[in-house]
Design an enzyme around this catalytic site. Sequence first.
Site, PDB file in Angstrom:
ATOM      1  N   LYS A  33       0.879  -1.341  -0.067  1.00  0.00           N
ATOM      2  CA  LYS A  33       0.024   0.022   0.030  1.00  0.00           C
ATOM      3  C   LYS A  33       0.888   1.389  -0.082  1.00  0.00           C
ATOM      4  O   LYS A  33       2.079   1.192   0.217  1.00  0.00           O
ATOM      5  CB  LYS A  33      -0.965  -0.037   1.407  1.00  0.00           C
ATOM      6  N   TYR A 250      19.061  28.957   7.126  1.00  0.00           N
ATOM      7  CA  TYR A 250      17.936  29.812   7.749  1.00  0.00           C
ATOM      8  C   TYR A 250      17.943  29.443   9.328  1.00  0.00           C
ATOM      9  O   TYR A 250      18.215  28.389   9.955  1.00  0.00           O
ATOM     10  CB  TYR A 250      16.593  28.903   7.342  1.00  0.00           C
TER      11      TYR A 250
HETATM   12  C1  LIG Z   1      -3.930  -4.510   8.618  1.00  0.00           C
HETATM   13  C2  LIG Z   1      -2.334  -4.367   8.380  1.00  0.00           C
HETATM   14  N1  LIG Z   1      -1.546  -5.416   8.190  1.00  0.00           N
HETATM   15  C3  LIG Z   1      -0.147  -5.324   7.910  1.00  0.00           C
HETATM   16  C4  LIG Z   1       0.319  -4.072   7.749  1.00  0.00           C
HETATM   17  C5  LIG Z   1       1.895  -4.087   7.611  1.00  0.00           C
HETATM   18  O1  LIG Z   1       2.462  -3.355   8.826  1.00  0.00           O
HETATM   19  P1  LIG Z   1       3.966  -3.468   9.055  1.00  0.00           P
HETATM   20  O2  LIG Z   1       4.361  -2.392   7.948  1.00  0.00           O
HETATM   21  O3  LIG Z   1       4.348  -2.900  10.273  1.00  0.00           O
HETATM   22  O4  LIG Z   1       4.676  -4.658   8.553  1.00  0.00           O
HETATM   23  C6  LIG Z   1      -0.374  -2.842   7.869  1.00  0.00           C
HETATM   24  C7  LIG Z   1       0.231  -1.583   7.847  1.00  0.00           C
HETATM   25  O5  LIG Z   1      -0.027  -0.756   8.615  1.00  0.00           O
HETATM   26  C8  LIG Z   1      -1.756  -3.180   8.259  1.00  0.00           C
HETATM   27  O6  LIG Z   1      -2.578  -2.029   8.395  1.00  0.00           O
END
Ligand SMILES: Cc1ncc(COP(=O)(O)O)c(C=O)c1O
Length: 361
Positions: A33, A250
Amino acid sequence: MRPARALIDLSALRHNYLLARERHGGRALAVVKANAYGHGALRCAQALRDEADGFAVAFLGEALELRAGGIDAPILLLEGVFAADELAEVARQRLWMVVHHEEQLCMLERTPLAAPVDVWLKVNSGMNRAGFVGDAVARTWRRLQASGKVGRIVLMTHFARADEPELGTTLEQLQRFEAATAGLPGARSVANSAAILAWPQARRDWARPGILLYGADPMPAEGNDLRAVMTLESAVMAVREIAPGEALGYGGRFVAERPTRVGLVAMGYADGYPRVVPDGTPVAVEGRASRIIGRVSMDMLTIDLTALPEAGLGSQVELWGKQVPINHVAQAAGTISYELLCNVKRVRLEYADARGMGGKA
Ligand SMILES: Cc1ncc(COP(=O)(O)O)c(C=O)c1O
Protein backbone atom coordinates in the site's frame (compact mmCIF):
# COMPACT_ATOMS: atom_id res chain seq x y z
CA MET A 1 20.30 16.64 -14.31
CA ARG A 2 19.60 17.14 -10.62
CA PRO A 3 21.38 14.28 -8.86
CA ALA A 4 18.68 13.58 -6.24
CA ARG A 5 17.29 10.07 -6.60
CA ALA A 6 15.95 7.10 -4.70
CA LEU A 7 17.65 3.93 -5.83
CA ILE A 8 15.47 0.88 -5.26
CA ASP A 9 17.19 -2.49 -4.86
CA LEU A 10 14.64 -5.07 -5.95
CA SER A 11 16.87 -8.03 -5.04
CA ALA A 12 16.91 -6.75 -1.46
CA LEU A 13 13.11 -6.58 -1.58
CA ARG A 14 12.92 -10.24 -2.59
CA HIS A 15 15.46 -11.20 0.06
CA ASN A 16 13.39 -9.47 2.75
CA TYR A 17 10.12 -11.00 1.54
CA LEU A 18 11.59 -14.51 1.61
CA LEU A 19 13.09 -13.89 5.04
CA ALA A 20 9.68 -12.77 6.34
CA ARG A 21 7.87 -15.76 4.93
CA GLU A 22 10.46 -18.23 6.13
CA ARG A 23 10.53 -16.73 9.62
CA HIS A 24 6.74 -16.82 9.86
CA GLY A 25 5.99 -20.02 7.93
CA GLY A 26 2.85 -20.44 5.83
CA ARG A 27 2.03 -17.80 3.28
CA ALA A 28 2.66 -14.07 3.19
CA LEU A 29 0.88 -11.12 1.60
CA ALA A 30 3.42 -8.46 0.65
CA VAL A 31 2.01 -5.15 1.86
CA VAL A 32 2.50 -2.68 -0.99
CA LYS A 33 0.00 0.00 0.00
CA ALA A 34 0.95 3.68 -0.18
CA ASN A 35 2.90 3.05 -3.39
CA ALA A 36 4.83 0.27 -1.63
CA TYR A 37 5.79 2.61 1.21
CA GLY A 38 7.15 5.04 -1.38
CA HIS A 39 9.11 2.45 -3.40
CA GLY A 40 6.75 2.18 -6.39
CA ALA A 41 3.94 -0.38 -5.98
CA LEU A 42 3.86 -1.81 -9.47
CA ARG A 43 7.61 -2.22 -9.82
CA CYS A 44 7.81 -3.84 -6.41
CA ALA A 45 4.90 -6.18 -7.14
CA GLN A 46 6.45 -7.13 -10.47
CA ALA A 47 9.77 -7.83 -8.75
CA LEU A 48 8.00 -10.10 -6.25
CA ARG A 49 5.75 -11.72 -8.82
CA ASP A 50 7.45 -15.14 -8.74
CA GLU A 51 7.77 -15.26 -4.95
CA ALA A 52 4.82 -13.54 -3.34
CA ASP A 53 1.66 -15.44 -2.39
CA GLY A 54 -0.27 -12.22 -2.82
CA PHE A 55 -0.30 -8.51 -2.10
CA ALA A 56 -2.10 -6.15 0.25
CA VAL A 57 -3.06 -2.57 -0.56
CA ALA A 58 -5.25 -0.07 1.27
CA PHE A 59 -8.06 0.53 -1.23
CA LEU A 60 -9.51 -0.32 -4.62
CA GLY A 61 -7.60 2.29 -6.65
CA GLU A 62 -4.29 0.87 -5.48
CA ALA A 63 -5.37 -2.65 -6.44
CA LEU A 64 -6.54 -1.56 -9.89
CA GLU A 65 -3.12 -0.05 -10.58
CA LEU A 66 -1.56 -3.46 -9.92
CA ARG A 67 -4.12 -5.36 -12.00
CA ALA A 68 -3.64 -2.87 -14.88
CA GLY A 69 0.08 -3.55 -14.63
CA GLY A 70 -0.47 -7.28 -15.07
CA ILE A 71 -0.40 -8.49 -11.47
CA ASP A 72 -2.68 -11.55 -11.36
CA ALA A 73 -1.90 -12.70 -7.82
CA PRO A 74 -4.42 -12.28 -5.00
CA ILE A 75 -4.70 -8.67 -3.80
CA LEU A 76 -6.31 -7.82 -0.48
CA LEU A 77 -7.95 -4.44 0.19
CA LEU A 78 -6.95 -3.75 3.79
CA GLU A 79 -9.56 -1.02 4.24
CA GLY A 80 -12.19 -2.92 2.25
CA VAL A 81 -14.71 -0.92 0.21
CA PHE A 82 -15.98 2.58 0.90
CA ALA A 83 -19.15 2.38 -1.19
CA ALA A 84 -21.36 -0.38 -2.55
CA ASP A 85 -20.55 0.53 -6.16
CA GLU A 86 -16.96 -0.67 -5.63
CA LEU A 87 -18.14 -4.22 -5.01
CA ALA A 88 -18.79 -5.10 -8.67
CA GLU A 89 -15.18 -4.19 -9.49
CA VAL A 90 -13.88 -6.13 -6.51
CA ALA A 91 -15.67 -9.23 -7.81
CA ARG A 92 -14.67 -8.62 -11.44
CA GLN A 93 -11.01 -8.17 -10.55
CA ARG A 94 -11.06 -11.15 -8.14
CA LEU A 95 -9.86 -8.98 -5.27
CA TRP A 96 -10.03 -9.98 -1.64
CA MET A 97 -11.41 -7.48 0.82
CA VAL A 98 -11.37 -6.81 4.50
CA VAL A 99 -14.74 -6.33 6.19
CA HIS A 100 -14.12 -4.36 9.35
CA HIS A 101 -17.40 -2.64 10.19
CA GLU A 102 -21.14 -3.16 10.03
CA GLU A 103 -21.79 -0.86 7.09
CA GLN A 104 -19.43 -2.83 4.85
CA LEU A 105 -21.31 -5.99 5.78
CA CYS A 106 -24.66 -4.37 4.91
CA MET A 107 -23.32 -3.17 1.54
CA LEU A 108 -22.29 -6.71 0.74
CA GLU A 109 -25.63 -8.13 1.82
CA ARG A 110 -27.71 -5.79 -0.33
CA THR A 111 -25.55 -5.64 -3.48
CA PRO A 112 -26.00 -8.29 -6.19
CA LEU A 113 -22.64 -9.71 -7.30
CA ALA A 114 -21.63 -11.63 -10.41
CA ALA A 115 -19.22 -13.81 -8.43
CA PRO A 116 -18.51 -14.43 -4.76
CA VAL A 117 -15.65 -12.50 -3.14
CA ASP A 118 -13.17 -13.71 -0.55
CA VAL A 119 -13.42 -11.76 2.69
CA TRP A 120 -10.92 -11.14 5.46
CA LEU A 121 -13.04 -10.57 8.55
CA LYS A 122 -11.26 -8.18 10.85
CA VAL A 123 -11.36 -8.67 14.59
CA ASN A 124 -10.72 -5.72 16.88
CA SER A 125 -8.57 -7.41 19.50
CA GLY A 126 -7.51 -4.25 21.29
CA MET A 127 -6.21 -1.70 18.83
CA ASN A 128 -9.70 -0.17 18.76
CA ARG A 129 -9.26 1.26 15.31
CA ALA A 130 -11.17 -1.15 13.08
CA GLY A 131 -12.85 -4.53 13.35
CA PHE A 132 -15.59 -6.42 15.17
CA VAL A 133 -15.41 -7.20 18.88
CA GLY A 134 -16.32 -10.30 20.88
CA ASP A 135 -19.61 -11.99 19.90
CA ALA A 136 -20.07 -9.67 16.92
CA VAL A 137 -17.29 -11.61 15.17
CA ALA A 138 -19.21 -14.89 15.02
CA ARG A 139 -22.46 -13.07 14.18
CA THR A 140 -20.75 -11.28 11.30
CA TRP A 141 -19.15 -14.50 10.12
CA ARG A 142 -22.60 -16.15 9.96
CA ARG A 143 -24.12 -13.21 8.10
CA LEU A 144 -21.27 -13.30 5.59
CA GLN A 145 -21.89 -16.99 5.03
CA ALA A 146 -25.63 -16.53 4.76
CA SER A 147 -25.27 -13.69 2.23
CA GLY A 148 -24.32 -16.10 -0.52
CA LYS A 149 -21.84 -13.45 -1.80
CA VAL A 150 -18.76 -14.72 -0.05
CA GLY A 151 -16.21 -17.40 -0.95
CA ARG A 152 -13.60 -18.04 1.69
CA ILE A 153 -13.47 -16.15 4.96
CA VAL A 154 -10.07 -15.49 6.55
CA LEU A 155 -10.04 -14.28 10.17
CA MET A 156 -7.60 -11.49 10.88
CA THR A 157 -6.52 -8.96 13.45
CA HIS A 158 -3.85 -6.28 13.72
CA PHE A 159 -1.46 -5.53 16.59
CA ALA A 160 -0.94 -2.10 18.09
CA ARG A 161 2.34 -2.71 19.91
CA ALA A 162 4.02 -5.78 18.43
CA ASP A 163 7.24 -3.75 18.17
CA GLU A 164 7.48 -3.68 21.95
CA PRO A 165 8.44 -7.27 22.79
CA GLU A 166 8.73 -6.51 26.50
CA LEU A 167 5.02 -5.70 26.78
CA GLY A 168 2.19 -8.17 27.33
CA THR A 169 -0.34 -6.38 25.11
CA THR A 170 0.38 -8.45 21.99
CA LEU A 171 -0.37 -11.68 23.84
CA GLU A 172 -3.51 -10.11 25.28
CA GLN A 173 -4.61 -9.17 21.77
CA LEU A 174 -3.87 -12.70 20.61
CA GLN A 175 -6.00 -14.15 23.41
CA ARG A 176 -8.91 -11.87 22.55
CA PHE A 177 -8.57 -12.84 18.90
CA GLU A 178 -8.59 -16.55 19.79
CA ALA A 179 -11.62 -16.14 22.04
CA ALA A 180 -13.58 -14.17 19.44
CA THR A 181 -12.85 -16.64 16.64
CA ALA A 182 -13.06 -19.91 18.62
CA GLY A 183 -14.94 -22.56 16.67
CA LEU A 184 -15.01 -20.60 13.41
CA PRO A 185 -13.43 -22.41 10.49
CA GLY A 186 -10.97 -20.82 8.06
CA ALA A 187 -7.44 -19.50 7.84
CA ARG A 188 -6.04 -16.91 10.23
CA SER A 189 -3.77 -13.88 9.76
CA VAL A 190 -2.40 -11.81 12.60
CA ALA A 191 1.27 -10.93 12.08
CA ASN A 192 2.67 -7.66 10.74
CA SER A 193 6.45 -7.16 10.44
CA ALA A 194 7.15 -6.71 14.14
CA ALA A 195 5.10 -9.78 15.05
CA ILE A 196 6.89 -11.87 12.40
CA LEU A 197 10.21 -10.93 13.96
CA ALA A 198 9.36 -10.83 17.66
CA TRP A 199 6.31 -12.99 18.35
CA PRO A 200 6.59 -16.67 17.39
CA GLN A 201 3.27 -17.18 19.21
CA ALA A 202 1.62 -15.00 16.57
CA ARG A 203 2.34 -17.18 13.55
CA ARG A 204 -0.76 -18.34 11.68
CA ASP A 205 -1.68 -19.19 8.07
CA TRP A 206 -0.92 -15.81 6.51
CA ALA A 207 1.64 -13.14 7.44
CA ARG A 208 1.29 -9.51 6.34
CA PRO A 209 4.80 -8.03 6.24
CA GLY A 210 5.09 -4.37 5.28
CA ILE A 211 8.02 -2.32 6.59
CA LEU A 212 10.20 -5.41 6.87
CA LEU A 213 10.00 -5.89 3.09
CA TYR A 214 11.66 -2.53 2.65
CA GLY A 215 14.50 -3.42 4.97
CA ALA A 216 13.66 -1.16 7.91
CA ASP A 217 13.57 -3.14 11.11
CA PRO A 218 10.62 -2.09 13.29
CA MET A 219 12.82 -3.00 16.29
CA PRO A 220 16.22 -1.69 15.20
CA ALA A 221 18.11 -3.24 18.08
CA GLU A 222 17.30 -6.80 17.06
CA GLY A 223 19.96 -7.19 14.33
CA ASN A 224 17.85 -9.09 11.82
CA ASP A 225 19.32 -9.80 8.39
CA LEU A 226 17.23 -7.18 6.57
CA ARG A 227 18.56 -5.34 3.54
CA ALA A 228 17.74 -1.69 2.90
CA VAL A 229 15.76 -1.42 -0.32
CA MET A 230 15.75 2.35 -0.82
CA THR A 231 18.91 4.42 -0.94
CA LEU A 232 18.05 8.12 -0.93
CA GLU A 233 20.98 9.94 -2.39
CA SER A 234 22.16 13.10 -4.08
CA ALA A 235 25.44 14.95 -4.61
CA VAL A 236 27.43 17.94 -3.42
CA MET A 237 26.63 20.88 -5.71
CA ALA A 238 28.77 23.59 -4.06
CA VAL A 239 31.45 23.83 -1.38
CA ARG A 240 32.37 26.81 0.79
CA GLU A 241 34.44 27.53 3.89
CA ILE A 242 32.89 29.41 6.77
CA ALA A 243 34.89 31.04 9.52
CA PRO A 244 34.45 30.62 13.28
CA GLY A 245 31.40 32.61 14.41
CA GLU A 246 29.67 32.51 11.03
CA ALA A 247 26.13 31.12 10.88
CA LEU A 248 24.83 28.69 8.30
CA GLY A 249 21.40 28.58 6.66
CA TYR A 250 17.90 29.62 7.77
CA GLY A 251 17.63 30.77 11.33
CA GLY A 252 21.41 30.65 11.74
CA ARG A 253 21.00 27.45 13.73
CA PHE A 254 24.53 26.20 13.14
CA VAL A 255 27.34 28.56 14.07
CA ALA A 256 30.88 27.45 13.18
CA GLU A 257 33.25 27.02 16.13
CA ARG A 258 36.22 26.41 13.86
CA PRO A 259 36.92 26.86 10.13
CA THR A 260 34.25 24.64 8.58
CA ARG A 261 34.03 23.24 5.08
CA VAL A 262 30.37 23.10 4.09
CA GLY A 263 28.96 20.90 1.33
CA LEU A 264 25.69 22.02 -0.25
CA VAL A 265 23.58 19.01 -1.27
CA ALA A 266 20.68 18.87 -3.73
CA MET A 267 18.05 17.43 -1.41
CA GLY A 268 15.48 19.12 0.79
CA TYR A 269 12.14 18.80 2.49
CA ALA A 270 10.32 19.16 -0.83
CA ASP A 271 11.92 15.83 -1.71
CA GLY A 272 10.71 14.28 1.52
CA TYR A 273 13.87 14.64 3.59
CA PRO A 274 12.63 15.78 7.03
CA ARG A 275 13.17 19.43 7.86
CA VAL A 276 13.14 18.80 11.59
CA VAL A 277 16.42 16.87 11.86
CA PRO A 278 19.03 18.44 14.14
CA ASP A 279 22.70 19.17 13.47
CA GLY A 280 24.62 15.90 13.65
CA THR A 281 22.09 13.75 11.79
CA PRO A 282 24.15 11.17 9.88
CA VAL A 283 24.81 11.12 6.14
CA ALA A 284 27.50 9.28 4.16
CA VAL A 285 29.74 11.00 1.62
CA GLU A 286 31.34 8.60 -0.84
CA GLY A 287 31.01 5.93 1.84
CA ARG A 288 32.40 8.01 4.71
CA ALA A 289 30.44 9.23 7.70
CA SER A 290 29.44 12.87 7.85
CA ARG A 291 26.61 14.91 9.33
CA ILE A 292 23.96 17.49 8.60
CA ILE A 293 24.81 21.01 9.78
CA GLY A 294 22.32 23.87 9.51
CA ARG A 295 18.61 23.70 8.89
CA VAL A 296 17.31 21.64 5.97
CA SER A 297 15.82 23.90 3.25
CA MET A 298 13.20 23.12 0.61
CA ASP A 299 15.59 21.90 -2.11
CA MET A 300 18.97 21.91 -0.39
CA LEU A 301 20.70 20.86 2.77
CA THR A 302 24.18 21.40 4.14
CA ILE A 303 26.70 18.89 5.46
CA ASP A 304 30.05 19.04 7.19
CA LEU A 305 32.98 18.22 4.90
CA THR A 306 35.69 19.54 7.24
CA ALA A 307 37.07 16.07 7.96
CA LEU A 308 36.65 14.90 4.37
CA PRO A 309 39.10 16.99 2.28
CA GLU A 310 38.85 14.59 -0.66
CA ALA A 311 35.09 15.22 -0.91
CA GLY A 312 33.97 18.06 -3.17
CA LEU A 313 31.79 19.04 -6.06
CA GLY A 314 29.90 16.01 -7.35
CA SER A 315 30.64 13.77 -4.36
CA GLN A 316 27.84 11.29 -3.81
CA VAL A 317 25.84 11.77 -0.60
CA GLU A 318 23.64 9.08 0.92
CA LEU A 319 20.84 10.42 3.11
CA TRP A 320 19.68 6.92 4.06
CA GLY A 321 20.09 3.44 2.68
CA LYS A 322 22.72 0.75 2.95
CA GLN A 323 25.23 2.92 4.83
CA VAL A 324 23.00 5.25 6.82
CA PRO A 325 20.22 3.23 8.48
CA ILE A 326 16.89 4.95 7.91
CA ASN A 327 16.01 4.27 11.53
CA HIS A 328 18.79 6.64 12.61
CA VAL A 329 17.35 9.44 10.50
CA ALA A 330 13.82 8.64 11.68
CA GLN A 331 14.95 8.80 15.28
CA ALA A 332 16.66 12.15 14.67
CA ALA A 333 13.44 13.42 13.07
CA GLY A 334 11.26 12.12 15.90
CA THR A 335 9.32 9.85 13.57
CA ILE A 336 9.37 6.32 12.14
CA SER A 337 10.92 4.91 8.98
CA TYR A 338 7.43 4.33 7.54
CA GLU A 339 6.72 8.04 7.39
CA LEU A 340 10.09 8.96 5.90
CA LEU A 341 9.74 6.37 3.15
CA CYS A 342 6.16 7.32 2.29
CA ASN A 343 7.10 11.00 2.14
CA VAL A 344 9.76 10.63 -0.56
CA LYS A 345 8.57 12.56 -3.60
CA ARG A 346 9.82 14.55 -6.57
CA VAL A 347 13.11 12.64 -6.74
CA ARG A 348 13.59 10.04 -9.49
CA LEU A 349 12.98 6.44 -8.50
CA GLU A 350 15.59 4.27 -10.19
CA TYR A 351 15.53 0.49 -10.00
CA ALA A 352 18.32 -2.03 -9.78
CA ASP A 353 17.71 -5.73 -9.94
CA ALA A 354 20.19 -8.57 -9.92
CA ARG A 355 17.73 -10.36 -12.23
CA GLY A 356 18.23 -7.59 -14.79
CA MET A 357 15.05 -5.51 -14.58
CA GLY A 358 16.85 -2.22 -13.90
CA GLY A 359 15.80 1.16 -15.21
CA LYS A 360 13.98 4.35 -14.42
CA ALA A 361 10.39 4.57 -13.25
C1 LIG B 1 -3.81 -4.50 8.53
C2 LIG B 1 -2.35 -4.34 8.27
N1 LIG B 1 -1.58 -5.43 8.18
C3 LIG B 1 -0.24 -5.34 7.96
C4 LIG B 1 0.37 -4.11 7.84
C5 LIG B 1 1.87 -4.05 7.67
O1 LIG B 1 2.44 -3.51 8.82
P1 LIG B 1 4.04 -3.39 8.95
O2 LIG B 1 4.46 -2.42 7.92
O3 LIG B 1 4.24 -2.89 10.33
O4 LIG B 1 4.56 -4.75 8.71
C6 LIG B 1 -0.39 -2.95 7.94
C7 LIG B 1 0.27 -1.65 7.84
O5 LIG B 1 -0.05 -0.69 8.45
C8 LIG B 1 -1.79 -3.06 8.16
O6 LIG B 1 -2.57 -1.98 8.27
